[in-house]
Design a protein around this motif. Structure first.
Motif, short mmCIF file in Angstrom:
data_model
loop_
_atom_site.label_atom_id
_atom_site.label_comp_id
_atom_site.label_asym_id
_atom_site.label_seq_id
_atom_site.Cartn_x
_atom_site.Cartn_y
_atom_site.Cartn_z
N ILE A 130 9.00 1.09 -8.79
CA ILE A 130 9.24 0.34 -7.59
C ILE A 130 7.61 -0.40 -7.16
O ILE A 130 6.62 0.29 -7.57
CB ILE A 130 9.90 0.96 -6.50
N PRO A 131 7.81 -1.25 -6.38
CA PRO A 131 6.31 -1.60 -5.74
C PRO A 131 6.12 -0.58 -4.60
O PRO A 131 7.03 0.16 -3.99
CB PRO A 131 6.74 -2.78 -5.09
N VAL A 132 4.76 -0.18 -4.82
CA VAL A 132 4.21 0.77 -3.91
C VAL A 132 2.82 0.44 -3.39
O VAL A 132 2.15 -0.13 -4.02
CB VAL A 132 3.89 2.12 -4.47
N LYS A 133 2.60 0.28 -1.90
CA LYS A 133 1.43 -0.07 -1.31
C LYS A 133 0.95 1.13 -0.59
O LYS A 133 1.58 1.83 0.25
CB LYS A 133 1.63 -1.10 -0.18
N PHE A 134 -0.38 1.47 -0.67
CA PHE A 134 -1.25 2.79 -0.05
C PHE A 134 -1.63 2.03 1.18
O PHE A 134 -2.36 0.96 0.98
CB PHE A 134 -2.03 3.25 -0.84
N ILE A 135 -1.61 2.52 2.19
CA ILE A 135 -2.35 2.05 3.46
C ILE A 135 -2.89 3.28 3.99
O ILE A 135 -2.42 4.28 4.59
CB ILE A 135 -1.31 1.36 4.70
N PHE A 136 -4.23 3.27 4.11
CA PHE A 136 -5.26 4.52 4.43
C PHE A 136 -5.58 4.24 5.84
O PHE A 136 -6.03 3.22 6.45
CB PHE A 136 -6.39 4.43 3.66
N TYR A 137 -5.39 5.42 6.59
CA TYR A 137 -5.80 5.68 7.97
C TYR A 137 -6.94 6.83 8.28
O TYR A 137 -6.58 7.85 7.53
CB TYR A 137 -4.84 5.93 9.01
N GLY A 138 -7.93 6.46 8.67
CA GLY A 138 -8.86 7.65 8.99
C GLY A 138 -8.38 8.71 9.77
O GLY A 138 -7.63 8.46 11.04
N ALA A 139 -8.44 10.06 9.42
CA ALA A 139 -7.67 10.94 9.96
C ALA A 139 -8.52 11.33 11.38
O ALA A 139 -7.69 11.50 12.44
CB ALA A 139 -7.83 12.36 9.24
N LYS A 140 -9.58 11.32 11.71
CA LYS A 140 -10.22 11.45 13.14
C LYS A 140 -9.99 10.24 14.00
O LYS A 140 -9.72 10.48 14.96
CB LYS A 140 -11.83 11.39 12.71
N GLU A 141 -9.94 9.17 13.36
CA GLU A 141 -9.57 7.84 14.23
C GLU A 141 -8.05 8.08 14.65
O GLU A 141 -7.81 7.85 15.76
CB GLU A 141 -9.83 6.72 13.68
N ALA A 142 -7.26 8.40 13.91
CA ALA A 142 -5.75 8.59 14.16
C ALA A 142 -5.59 9.59 15.25
O ALA A 142 -4.76 9.53 16.31
CB ALA A 142 -4.91 8.86 12.87
N SER A 143 -6.26 10.88 14.76
CA SER A 143 -5.99 11.87 16.20
C SER A 143 -6.57 11.27 17.28
O SER A 143 -6.06 11.80 18.33
CB SER A 143 -6.98 13.06 15.44
N GLU A 144 -7.74 10.93 17.47
CA GLU A 144 -8.18 10.12 18.49
C GLU A 144 -7.26 9.21 19.53
O GLU A 144 -6.95 9.26 20.68
CB GLU A 144 -9.60 9.34 18.66
N LYS A 145 -6.60 8.42 18.56
CA LYS A 145 -5.55 7.55 19.20
C LYS A 145 -4.36 8.22 20.07
O LYS A 145 -3.72 7.72 20.71
CB LYS A 145 -4.90 6.36 18.15
N ALA A 146 -4.27 9.45 19.38
CA ALA A 146 -3.22 10.34 19.91
C ALA A 146 -3.58 11.51 20.57
O ALA A 146 -2.96 12.65 21.14
CB ALA A 146 -2.24 10.72 18.90
#
Length: 359
Positions: A130-146
């Motif tokens: 199946i088609p798969v796309k990885f989308i990476f998010y920086g863990a530190k930046e994600a934590s900061e947004k929440a």
């Protein structure tokens, strides 16, 4: 003058051809959610695709609708040797059964991102059915947004500083609506193995009522019988059967290894914002004399008592936990009552490094 015009015409033609060649690749990368600006912060979000990923909705294979949005969290690869093998097992089983394309959103640090980038060049990734796309998010930046959610939760639902469940990332499910602009998503641990099509799991969204924002399966151990013990000792009556096994129509709490989230409802709900405010969280933990250690799972369990209308209960077969730690730690006589799960297993969850049965 005529020669100069010819040169300019040739250059213009070459630029048009170059644009034509590059355009399909640009469309493969898709559009970045409005919340993110990757050109300013390329470590926060970027894309990797396998060769089978199609470029537009019109070009998708027949029968394959819009991709499913799946989030995982993957950090500390060097200190957690099981992460790599767990991910490979997770990915193989996910793509073996899935019948729709997957956008795999990975909240990760640099080491895990390097691992997954290398994995994206492997045969396992490139030849996925199946088609798969990885989308990476920086863990530190994600934590900061929440950050506001993490600050509200962490004092009540984490272990001692530096322990496994003390990491901010264990609370991101409750603030994922502040990180992503998507609507309906799945957040799932990677120590799982699929035995059914993930499309069937996403179909539970269709069963949510107007109030339900989360879908979780019951906890299959007596951990919350233990955590609620002080509170239960003071109860004269326990009509909600708090701390009792799920199979006996009790309330054993929830397990957050598999979580369906309607992020749009979370964003639009003033009530939910009140529920996750620091004062409300503190009051809730105090009411039940609750000092948890399992991150978001603890809060979901309390939410299931005070605001049960927000949670859709998934069948245990969609998060068949295999951990038996509590059998050896004071609950041997009652453990099997909690561990019971009826129905054909759709997802095995190898929590606490437990084993998954062979097919």
């Amino acid at each position: 003058m005529l020669r100069r015009k010819r040169v300019l015409l040739v250059l213009a033609t070459l630029l048009l051809l170059l644009g034509y060649v590059l355009y399909p690749r640009a469309t493969q990368l898709g559009t970045t959610p409005a919340l993110f600006e990757p050109n300013k912060n390329e470590d926060f979000i970027s894309y990797v695709l396998n060769d089978t990923t199609t470029t537009t909705e019109a070009q998708r294979p027949p029968g394959l609708a819009q991709a499913l949005e799946v989030f995982i969290i993957m950090t500390n690869l060097k200190s957690r040797s099981s992460l790599g093998p767990n991910f490979r097992r997770f990915f193989a089983s996910l793509t073996e059964y899935a019948s729709k394309p997957i956008n795999l959103h990975v909240i990760c640090d640099q080491d895990s991102r390097n691992f997954l980038t290398e994995f994206s060049n492997s045969t396992d990734f490139q030849q996925s059915k199946i088609p798969v796309k990885f989308i990476f998010y920086g863990a530190k930046e994600a934590s900061e947004k929440a950050r506001d959610v993490v600050v509200a939760m962490k004092p009540h639902f984490s272990s001692s500083s530096g322990s496994y469940y003390s990491d901010d990332l264990f609370f991101l499910s409750l603030g994922l609506h502040q990180i992503s602009t998507l609507n309906q998503v799945l957040l799932i641990d990677i120590d799982v193995q699929f035995r059914a099509d993930i499309v069937l799991l996403f179909q539970f969204f269709e069963m949510f009522n107007d109030d339900q924002m989360f879908g979780l399966a019951p906890e299959l151990s007596p951990v919350y019988k233990h955590v609620f013990s002080n509170y239960l000792k003071k109860l004269k009556d326990n009509p909600q059967k708090i701390g009792e096994p799920d199979i006996e129509e009790g309330y054993a709490g929830y397990n957050s290894g598999v979580v369906l989230l309607d992020l749009e409802k979370m964003r639009l709900s003033a009530f939910y914002e009140t529920v996750i405010s620091p004062d409300s969280v503190k009051e809730l933990a105090g009411e039940f004399e609750f000092k948890g250690h399992l991150g978001d799972q603890d809060f979901f369990t309390l939410m299931g008592i005070k605001s049960p209308e927000l949670i859709f209960k998934l069948p245990c077969a969609w998060n068949r936990q295999m951990c038996q730690w509590w059998r050896e730690h004071g609950y041997a006589k009652v453990f099997d009552r909690y561990f019971a799960c009826e129905g054909k297993v759709k997802i095995y969850h190898a929590n606490c490094n437990s084993n998954i049965p062979e097919k």
